[in-house]
Design a protein around this motif. Sequence first.
Motif: not given
Length: 221
Positions: A1-3, A20-21, A161-164, A174-180
């Motif tokens: 997952m990208k941050f 580095g995150l 999908v970029l959760v904003a 939740e975004a990670a659980r949903l594989a965004a």
Amino acid sequence: MKFFLDTADIAEIRDLAATGLVDGVTTNPSLAAKTGRPMTEIIAEICALVEGPISAEVLATDTAGMLREAEVLRAIAPNVAIKVPLTFDGLKACRVLADEGVKVNVTLCFSPVQALLAAKAGAAFVSPFVGRLDDIGHDGMGLIADIVEIFHNYPQYGTEVLVASARHVHHVLEAARLAADVITMPPAILRQMIKHPLTDSGIAAFLKDAEKAGLSIPPRA
Ligand code: G3P
């Protein structure tokens, strides 16, 4: 997952990028306005600090104006992604830019069908605003679930999908659980994710025991 970091605050970006995150940065006119500095200058500085895509948003509302502004923003650095609003004109601009090989972030997405349009228009990213939906009593993360499911059915689009509009750590979970694919967050959320009271009390206990026993790690000879 990208941050991604959702900010135009240079000091915060510099400090957090050192971990580095940070995979990218998103800005918008409101965030740029807060700095009180010229938008192109801020974008250039951010592009030099973070390798990943740096979203810079157009101000025009018509396609021709968006494309004119996109040309200026693209010239700043090769890692600029052009952010356009999810409107009729924004989708037209997205198609033109995508055909030219430009990464486009289609923003202000509030429904699954809007996201589908962005994908069909060639967007590299679509930005659904979860916090603003929650604010009016809707289900922000429900929208993410719908979009992830739909995009899974049509992998040929390749739109991420970029959760904003993230408001708290739970949105990240939740975004990670949903594989965004990506979440963009204010710096405070990334800092909050690092923290746990048991980590702090654990360190304090370890250091106390080490001090009592006179432990030390001498420098290499
Ligand atoms: O950059 C777009 C988005 O993340 C804005 O968030 O907090 O203004 O709803 P917010």
